[in-house]
Design a protein around this motif. Structure first.
Motif, PDB file in Angstrom:
ATOM      1  N   UNK A 190      -9.237   4.687  -1.550  1.00  0.00           N
ATOM      2  CA  UNK A 190      -9.226   3.443  -0.437  1.00  0.00           C
ATOM      3  C   UNK A 190      -8.571   2.193  -0.870  1.00  0.00           C
ATOM      4  N   UNK A 191      -8.629   2.140  -2.136  1.00  0.00           N
ATOM      5  CA  UNK A 191      -7.703   0.704  -3.055  1.00  0.00           C
ATOM      6  C   UNK A 191      -6.362   1.021  -2.638  1.00  0.00           C
ATOM      7  N   UNK A 192      -5.808   2.228  -2.132  1.00  0.00           N
ATOM      8  CA  UNK A 192      -4.101   2.353  -2.155  1.00  0.00           C
ATOM      9  C   UNK A 192      -3.736   2.475  -0.673  1.00  0.00           C
ATOM     10  N   UNK A 193      -4.717   2.327   0.354  1.00  0.00           N
ATOM     11  CA  UNK A 193      -4.334   2.424   1.680  1.00  0.00           C
ATOM     12  C   UNK A 193      -4.702   1.210   2.614  1.00  0.00           C
ATOM     13  N   UNK A 194      -3.976   0.802   3.522  1.00  0.00           N
ATOM     14  CA  UNK A 194      -3.925  -0.128   4.194  1.00  0.00           C
ATOM     15  C   UNK A 194      -5.420  -0.145   4.963  1.00  0.00           C
ATOM     16  N   UNK A 195      -6.090  -1.410   4.549  1.00  0.00           N
ATOM     17  CA  UNK A 195      -7.400  -1.663   5.212  1.00  0.00           C
ATOM     18  C   UNK A 195      -7.487  -1.973   6.578  1.00  0.00           C
ATOM     19  N   UNK A 196      -6.226  -2.450   7.067  1.00  0.00           N
ATOM     20  CA  UNK A 196      -6.214  -2.484   8.378  1.00  0.00           C
ATOM     21  C   UNK A 196      -6.005  -1.329   9.332  1.00  0.00           C
ATOM     22  N   UNK A 197      -5.624  -0.410   8.739  1.00  0.00           N
ATOM     23  CA  UNK A 197      -5.361   0.960   9.274  1.00  0.00           C
ATOM     24  C   UNK A 197      -6.271   2.105   9.119  1.00  0.00           C
ATOM     25  N   UNK A 198      -7.107   1.966   7.788  1.00  0.00           N
ATOM     26  CA  UNK A 198      -7.963   2.986   7.495  1.00  0.00           C
ATOM     27  C   UNK A 198      -9.336   2.351   7.185  1.00  0.00           C
ATOM     28  N   UNK A 199     -10.382   2.972   7.361  1.00  0.00           N
ATOM     29  CA  UNK A 199     -11.813   2.479   7.287  1.00  0.00           C
ATOM     30  C   UNK A 199     -12.691   3.560   6.678  1.00  0.00           C
TER      31      UNK A 199
ATOM     32  N   UNK B 251       0.737  -1.180  -0.229  1.00  0.00           N
ATOM     33  CA  UNK B 251      -0.101   0.078   0.032  1.00  0.00           C
ATOM     34  C   UNK B 251       1.022   1.374  -0.150  1.00  0.00           C
ATOM     35  N   UNK B 252       0.354   2.362  -0.294  1.00  0.00           N
ATOM     36  CA  UNK B 252       1.117   3.422  -0.267  1.00  0.00           C
ATOM     37  C   UNK B 252       1.724   3.650   1.092  1.00  0.00           C
TER      38      UNK B 252
END
Length: 247
Positions: A186-195, A135-136
């Motif tokens: 949202x496709x480029x940032x960690x889904x564990x950290x961002x919602x 991820x970015x």
């Protein structure tokens, strides 16, 4: 990309399980659901092996352990069942976890996390797991006549207003981003950290201050810093949001 195989003879249970997996790991891909011992043996013998299997113990034509009697399972397994008496036997066959029905979303998240931690050191799985490096790590943001790098983790939330996407840092600084929509971001940032809290807002877990009950089964989320508008989690996303927070 991580490929998941669900072996389950109850269609509703299979769909619910898939939904819970997607909620905590959106990038995972799925093979078609299999509902019988015979079909599972055929698939695992002749098709490309999945990376992880979610396996119901009682299937339409027999027992999950009948599969093991025919072939060696090619990958780790997370068992799903309404019965607890098979737990010891399950851990003899490359099992990562044993989930009792009805399965809670947080148990699915913890089981997948256990799988990732257990296999993270293997080169094959290092390429498949959604590590942070995929991820970015930073954005280039305009500042006067320059472009400055800003770490993704420095943003408390991202928002869209009048078709402009911006990120707000923990110190309140606002930066306009190149992304044209939150769907793209949202496709480029960690889904564990961002919602993705709603259509206008993506929040950083590190910004969470408290979560309170709201009207009609919704949740009210408070962050530091706090956006001008209230952050409301809709009732149909409450379970998913709680799983994300506790993962």
């Amino acid at each position: 990309m991580m490929n998941i195989l669900i072996i389950e003879d109850e269609p509703n249970a299979a769909q619910q399980l898939m939904k819970m997996i997607k909620a905590c790991r959106p990038l995972f891909q799925f093979s078609p659901v299999i509902d019988s011992v015979e079909a599972a043996v055929q698939h695992l013998q002749h098709q490309h092996a999945p990376d992880l299997i979610f396996l119901d113990i009682h299937l339409s034509d027999g027992h999950a352990f009948d599969i093991v009697a025919h072939i060696d399972l090619p990958c780790p397994v997370i068992f799903t069942t309404a019965y607890d008496e098979y737990a010891l036997k399950a851990f003899e066959v490359n099992s990562i976890d044993y989930l009792l029905k009805p399965i809670a979303p947080e148990r699915v998240t913890k089981a997948i996390t256990k799988f990732e931690q257990h296999y993270a050191s293997r080169p094959r799985f290092q390429q498949l797991l959604p590590e942070r490096g995929h991820y970015k790590q930073s954005f280039l943001v305009p500042f006067k006549d320059k472009l400055l790098p800003v770490r993704v983790s420095d943003f408390a939330w991202f928002e869209i207003n009048n078709a402009v996407v911006s990120g707000v840092k923990f110190d309140g600084t606002v930066h306009i981003l190149e992304e044209r929509s939150l769907d793209a971001l949202v496709k480029h940032i960690d889904p564990r950290q961002f919602y993705r809290a709603n259509r206008q807002l993506i929040i950083n877990k590190a910004a969470l201050k408290e979560v309170a009950q709201y009207f009609n089964g919704k949740l009210l989320v408070k962050t530091l810093p706090q956006p001008r508008e209230k952050i409301i989690i809709s009732r149909d996303k409450v379970t998913q949001f709680k799983s994300w927070v506790t993962a």
